[in-house]
Scaffold this motif. Sequence first.
Motif, mmCIF file in Angstrom:
data_model
loop_
_atom_site.group_PDB
_atom_site.id
_atom_site.type_symbol
_atom_site.label_atom_id
_atom_site.label_comp_id
_atom_site.label_asym_id
_atom_site.label_seq_id
_atom_site.Cartn_x
_atom_site.Cartn_y
_atom_site.Cartn_z
ATOM 1 N N ASN A 57 33.248 -5.245 -27.342
ATOM 2 C CA ASN A 57 32.580 -5.026 -26.057
ATOM 3 C C ASN A 57 31.759 -6.241 -25.634
ATOM 4 N N LYS A 58 31.228 -6.973 -26.597
ATOM 5 C CA LYS A 58 30.499 -8.206 -26.279
ATOM 6 C C LYS A 58 31.446 -9.214 -25.625
ATOM 7 N N ILE A 59 32.677 -9.289 -26.119
ATOM 8 C CA ILE A 59 33.675 -10.204 -25.539
ATOM 9 C C ILE A 59 33.981 -9.796 -24.101
ATOM 10 N N VAL A 60 34.180 -8.498 -23.887
ATOM 11 C CA VAL A 60 34.540 -7.999 -22.554
ATOM 12 C C VAL A 60 33.426 -8.251 -21.545
ATOM 13 N N GLU A 61 32.187 -8.318 -22.009
ATOM 14 C CA GLU A 61 31.052 -8.589 -21.105
ATOM 15 C C GLU A 61 31.211 -9.915 -20.364
ATOM 16 N N TYR A 62 31.927 -10.858 -20.958
ATOM 17 C CA TYR A 62 32.082 -12.184 -20.357
ATOM 18 C C TYR A 62 33.199 -12.228 -19.308
ATOM 19 N N VAL A 63 33.963 -11.161 -19.183
ATOM 20 C CA VAL A 63 35.075 -11.129 -18.228
ATOM 21 C C VAL A 63 34.523 -11.007 -16.811
ATOM 22 N N GLN A 64 34.980 -11.863 -15.889
ATOM 23 C CA GLN A 64 34.475 -11.884 -14.520
ATOM 24 C C GLN A 64 35.137 -10.831 -13.642
ATOM 25 N N SER A 65 36.430 -10.621 -13.850
ATOM 26 C CA SER A 65 37.176 -9.668 -13.024
ATOM 27 C C SER A 65 36.856 -8.236 -13.444
ATOM 28 N N ASN A 66 36.440 -7.404 -12.499
ATOM 29 C CA ASN A 66 36.138 -6.006 -12.793
ATOM 30 C C ASN A 66 37.373 -5.245 -13.256
ATOM 31 N N ASP A 67 38.538 -5.582 -12.676
ATOM 32 C CA ASP A 67 39.779 -4.913 -13.075
ATOM 33 C C ASP A 67 40.119 -5.228 -14.531
ATOM 34 N N ASN A 74 39.014 0.012 -21.663
ATOM 35 C CA ASN A 74 39.926 1.117 -21.954
ATOM 36 C C ASN A 74 40.741 0.864 -23.216
ATOM 37 N N ALA A 75 41.131 -0.389 -23.429
ATOM 38 C CA ALA A 75 41.892 -0.749 -24.631
ATOM 39 C C ALA A 75 41.054 -0.497 -25.880
ATOM 40 N N ILE A 76 39.765 -0.802 -25.797
ATOM 41 C CA ILE A 76 38.867 -0.594 -26.943
ATOM 42 C C ILE A 76 38.681 0.903 -27.205
ATOM 43 N N LYS A 77 38.551 1.671 -26.126
ATOM 44 C CA LYS A 77 38.347 3.121 -26.263
ATOM 45 C C LYS A 77 39.526 3.809 -26.957
ATOM 46 N N LYS A 78 40.722 3.280 -26.734
ATOM 47 C CA LYS A 78 41.927 3.914 -27.273
ATOM 48 C C LYS A 78 42.100 3.691 -28.776
ATOM 49 N N VAL A 79 41.368 2.728 -29.300
ATOM 50 C CA VAL A 79 41.512 2.409 -30.726
ATOM 51 C C VAL A 79 40.570 3.281 -31.548
ATOM 52 N N ALA A 80 41.141 4.062 -32.458
ATOM 53 C CA ALA A 80 40.344 4.923 -33.331
ATOM 54 C C ALA A 80 40.678 4.565 -34.780
ATOM 55 N N GLY A 81 39.922 3.651 -35.318
ATOM 56 C CA GLY A 81 40.172 3.215 -36.686
ATOM 57 C C GLY A 81 39.419 1.929 -36.965
ATOM 58 N N HIS A 87 43.650 -2.679 -36.518
ATOM 59 C CA HIS A 87 42.597 -2.390 -35.551
ATOM 60 C C HIS A 87 41.740 -3.623 -35.237
ATOM 61 N N PHE A 88 41.063 -4.159 -36.247
ATOM 62 C CA PHE A 88 40.118 -5.247 -36.007
ATOM 63 C C PHE A 88 40.795 -6.495 -35.431
ATOM 64 N N ILE A 89 41.804 -7.015 -36.126
ATOM 65 C CA ILE A 89 42.438 -8.254 -35.684
ATOM 66 C C ILE A 89 43.240 -8.061 -34.402
ATOM 67 N N MET A 90 43.925 -6.942 -34.283
ATOM 68 C CA MET A 90 44.704 -6.690 -33.065
ATOM 69 C C MET A 90 43.794 -6.625 -31.835
ATOM 70 N N LEU A 91 42.655 -5.981 -31.972
ATOM 71 C CA LEU A 91 41.698 -5.923 -30.864
ATOM 72 C C LEU A 91 41.117 -7.305 -30.578
ATOM 73 N N LEU A 92 40.864 -8.060 -31.627
ATOM 74 C CA LEU A 92 40.308 -9.398 -31.462
ATOM 75 C C LEU A 92 41.278 -10.298 -30.693
ATOM 76 N N ILE A 93 42.558 -10.211 -31.020
ATOM 77 C CA ILE A 93 43.567 -11.006 -30.318
ATOM 78 C C ILE A 93 43.655 -10.587 -28.850
ATOM 79 N N GLN A 94 43.583 -9.285 -28.596
ATOM 80 C CA GLN A 94 43.702 -8.778 -27.224
ATOM 81 C C GLN A 94 42.510 -9.175 -26.369
#
Length: 236
Positions: A57-67, A74-81, A87-94
């Motif tokens: 979520n800290k990474i996403v804070e830097y995104v300028q586009s609201n979309d 939403n991608a982070i919310k879908k990950v349960a693990g 989980h960790f590395i795949m989310l980091l790459i995304q």
Amino acid sequence: MSTIDVISKESILSNLRMLDELYSNSSSDITKPILYSKLALIEYCGWLECSIDIIMNKIVEYVQSNDLKRIGENAIKKVAGFSYDNHFIMLLIQTFGIVNTDKLYQEFQEGGKLDILRSKLNNVDLIRARNRAAHTYHSDISITYNAPNLYINEVEKIHEILVDIYNYINSVLNSENSENSENSENSENSENSENSENSENSENSENSENSENSENSENSENSENSVSESNETLSA
């Protein structure tokens, strides 16, 4: 998705120590130690998931586009693990990008921190125990869980690594933002300088034209006066 925005160990350690004390004081009971151990496991794994969410979520804070920011959240919310690979590395790459993730690897690989984190998050026994604890209720005394003090030690080992990764990512993104801001400022200054130069050139051109017109007008007037004077002389 976590609502906590700081990777902290104080609260989770407080919870685990309380459960460990309850566990130690319930040795005469058959069921209570199992329930305390089960809750400690769920608490520890929940802390892992929340900590990973905080980094992403800290990474996403830097995104300028609201979309794009909404897509990232939403991608982070879908990950349960909390497993390292899935989980960790795949989310980091995304979220952080594969190139930046590679740089992070180079930064942390030498000290062995990522190897430690991988071994902790990819622990098959931990993942299986967590899934069983989270999706079943206690009904079989033959099923047991690790004592709460085990997770106290794990938090101490993992917390420092997660905080180091969080700080590294924050530093990289701050640096990129600062560079982009500087480039934007330089571009704006260059544009203003160019506009000022064009304005000055236009003004100089206009002054030159006015001067030329004034000179031509004066020459024309002098010429006219000269002709008039010549005519007067002839007339005389």
